[in-house]
Design an enzyme around this catalytic site. Sequence first.
Site, PDB file in Angstrom:
ATOM      1  N   ALA A  65      22.119 -30.688  22.258  1.00 18.85           N
ATOM      2  CA  ALA A  65      20.974 -29.951  22.903  1.00 18.85           C
ATOM      3  C   ALA A  65      21.334 -28.583  22.890  1.00 18.85           C
ATOM      4  O   ALA A  65      22.641 -28.376  23.370  1.00 18.85           O
ATOM      5  CB  ALA A  65      20.630 -30.316  24.324  1.00 18.85           C
ATOM      6  N   HIS A  66      20.650 -27.568  22.636  1.00 18.93           N
ATOM      7  CA  HIS A  66      21.070 -26.285  22.471  1.00 18.93           C
ATOM      8  C   HIS A  66      19.794 -25.225  22.479  1.00 18.93           C
ATOM      9  O   HIS A  66      18.870 -25.786  21.909  1.00 18.93           O
ATOM     10  CB  HIS A  66      21.993 -25.780  21.258  1.00 18.93           C
ATOM     11  N   ALA A  67      20.048 -23.938  22.597  1.00 21.63           N
ATOM     12  CA  ALA A  67      19.151 -23.096  22.429  1.00 21.63           C
ATOM     13  C   ALA A  67      19.802 -21.833  21.867  1.00 21.63           C
ATOM     14  O   ALA A  67      20.887 -21.674  21.881  1.00 21.63           O
ATOM     15  CB  ALA A  67      18.162 -22.647  23.568  1.00 21.63           C
TER      16      ALA A  67
ATOM     17  N   ILE B  11      21.368 -22.120  14.965  1.00 28.42           N
ATOM     18  CA  ILE B  11      22.681 -22.245  15.765  1.00 28.42           C
ATOM     19  C   ILE B  11      22.779 -24.097  16.059  1.00 28.42           C
ATOM     20  O   ILE B  11      22.081 -24.314  16.287  1.00 28.42           O
ATOM     21  CB  ILE B  11      22.878 -21.617  16.957  1.00 28.42           C
TER      22      ILE B  11
END
Lengths: 150, 94
Positions: A65-67, B11
């Site tokens: 999970a990332h932004a 990313i």
Amino acid sequence: MTLPPLPDEAVALGAHAADWRAAVREAGRALTRAGAVRIEYAERMISVIDEFGAYVVIAPGLALAHARPGPDVLHEGLSVVTLAEPVAFGHPHNDPVRVVVGLAVANAEEHVASVAALANAFNDPEAIERLAAAGNAAEVRTILGLAAGR
Amino acid sequence: MRIVAVCGAGIGTSAILKVNAERVLERLGIDAEVSASDLDGVARAASDAQVILTSTELAPAVRRAIGRNYAEIVEVRNFLDLDELAVLLERSLG
């Protein structure tokens, strides 16, 4: 290539999550406890999945999970959440998810180094299984190749 | 030889894919430059690329984004499985 530190507060083992949103929120809360992000970062991680789908489930059982970097990222951070009950993210091959790794980066350069280190840690095919079964934060750090106390 | 790894935010996942693709290319002895891109930037990033690596989930969006571009879109299931990546890259480049 070094991973961000993973303090005890950034680890939640055997968490209960009703669905993938709750699972991602757990990873966000862990990042917030560790002081890496403000609480709203979790909702941005959820938006990435809402917008682009469950591709963040990068391997069987593992969601990254990332932004994007943003003002809600205070410093680079990593969190690890293991789920008591596996949760479906809607991925065609890699569901259900048992381990959610939360990642926050303040800028793109920093991020490439962190992610390379993460890829290293997961080069061990057993790593996800071992994370899912980890009993404490120290064990999680060992599996990810992080030095004690970091 | 140029390869672009693509994910939604540009990313995280695409960077993992880039790092692991570089590892596999080295193992296979294939000389190629791998870059990472988000969906918004893929048309430009892939303009001179032969191969685009992405997830099954994002492949249709990547296809729409690149329009008339002849790069091959390779769908990766497990971003951490170097053996899967090796098979896929060998098939496209070998």
